[in-house]
Design a protein around this motif. Structure first.
Motif, mmCIF file in Angstrom:
data_model
loop_
_atom_site.group_PDB
_atom_site.id
_atom_site.type_symbol
_atom_site.label_atom_id
_atom_site.label_comp_id
_atom_site.label_asym_id
_atom_site.label_seq_id
_atom_site.Cartn_x
_atom_site.Cartn_y
_atom_site.Cartn_z
ATOM 1 N N SER A 1 -24.989 35.673 3.791
ATOM 2 C CA SER A 1 -24.750 34.293 3.715
ATOM 3 C C SER A 1 -23.257 33.995 3.660
ATOM 4 O O SER A 1 -22.736 34.769 2.552
ATOM 5 N N ILE B 1 -29.739 27.449 12.299
ATOM 6 C CA ILE B 1 -29.815 27.565 11.051
ATOM 7 C C ILE B 1 -28.334 28.245 10.538
ATOM 8 O O ILE B 1 -28.139 29.529 10.810
ATOM 9 N N TYR C 1 -27.117 29.409 4.777
ATOM 10 C CA TYR C 1 -28.465 29.432 4.312
ATOM 11 C C TYR C 1 -28.387 30.956 3.315
ATOM 12 O O TYR C 1 -27.722 31.958 4.131
ATOM 13 N N TYR D 1 -32.076 24.354 6.783
ATOM 14 C CA TYR D 1 -32.811 25.580 6.047
ATOM 15 C C TYR D 1 -34.167 25.341 5.977
ATOM 16 O O TYR D 1 -34.862 24.573 5.836
ATOM 17 N N CYS E 1 -36.167 24.055 2.823
ATOM 18 C CA CYS E 1 -36.157 22.689 2.444
ATOM 19 C C CYS E 1 -37.176 21.837 2.966
ATOM 20 O O CYS E 1 -36.811 20.235 3.230
#
Length: 237
Positions: free
Chosen positions: A84, A101, A105, A141, A144
């Motif tokens: 990430s 994405i 993330y 994400y 979420c």
């Protein structure tokens, strides 16, 4: 002495809740919401060797300013795995919208954080956990989404002694269907000082925000749409 005892008794009668507190705008609003609903709030932050630690300093400020019952910061080095832009300095933080994405993330971060909060909740005999995830103004994400929150709650109630013995855990995600503007309006109405918070993925050591990462863009647009003055210090403003 009698007044002090009354205050202590009133505090002890409040239901306890663990609040995941990053130091950003969303989690700070969630803390204010939980307090407004009458919870005694225990805040949990995670030092996962993220790109900067100013958000952890912000979390400490917020917990103190909002009168949390306790604030703990867990040390867990996710930079050992990387993967990430927030845990590997060799991966650049995107400064424009990207498809899919994004690289900001952090693999399994919310699962790890919720698991830690679940452990503390059991110790505290708290039946409630609050997390500031949002499914509208976010970066795509997977952890979420409301489906994820419901799945974690189901797992929590299968895996804990508290739930098996009749004290089920509820995972609250009060911001899940709110726009960033709605979140800001809600916090503003509750008296939240957003100047205490840091949302930027690449804030400098003073907490000044870049103004161009996903988090900054959502935050800036939210204040404009909410009609609330933005207290954020932006380096590029």
């Amino acid at each position: 002495m009698a007044d002090l005892n009354q205050q202590q008794n009133a505090s002890s009668q409040k239901p306890k809740a663990v609040i995941l507190l990053s130091g950003g705008l969303d989690s700070t609003t969630v803390l204010a919401i939980a307090q407004s609903q009458g919870y005694e709030c225990y805040c949990l932050s995670l030092d996962y060797h993220q790109r900067h630690n100013v958000e952890l300093l912000a979390a400490r400020r917020v917990a103190t300013a909002l009168g949390a019952a306790e604030h703990k910061t867990v040390q867990l080095d996710l930079s050992l795995f990387g993967g990430s832009a927030l845990t590997d300095n060799n991966i650049a933080v995107p400064e424009h919208e990207t498809p899919g994405i994004p690289v900001t993330y952090v693999p399994a971060r919310n699962t790890i954080m919720l698991s830690l909060s679940l452990a503390w909740a059991e110790v505290l005999a708290a039946n409630d956990i609050f997390i500031g995830v949002n499914a509208l103004d976010y970066s795509g994400y997977p952890d979420c989404r409301s489906e994820y929150v419901k799945a974690f709650q189901q797992m929590a109630n299968l895996a804990t002694r508290a739930a098996v013995e009749g004290q089920p855990i509820t995972v609250h995600a009060p911001l899940i269907d709110m726009t960033k503007a709605d979140i800001i309006r809600t916090g503003h109405a509750l008296g939240v000082d957003y100047g205490l918070t840091v949302s930027c993925y690449q804030a400098d050591d003073t907490g000044a925000a870049c103004g161009v990462c996903d988090s900054c863009r959502f935050r800036k647009a939210g204040f404009i749409q909410a009609g609330v003055a933005d207290p954020t210090l932006y380096r590029s403003a």
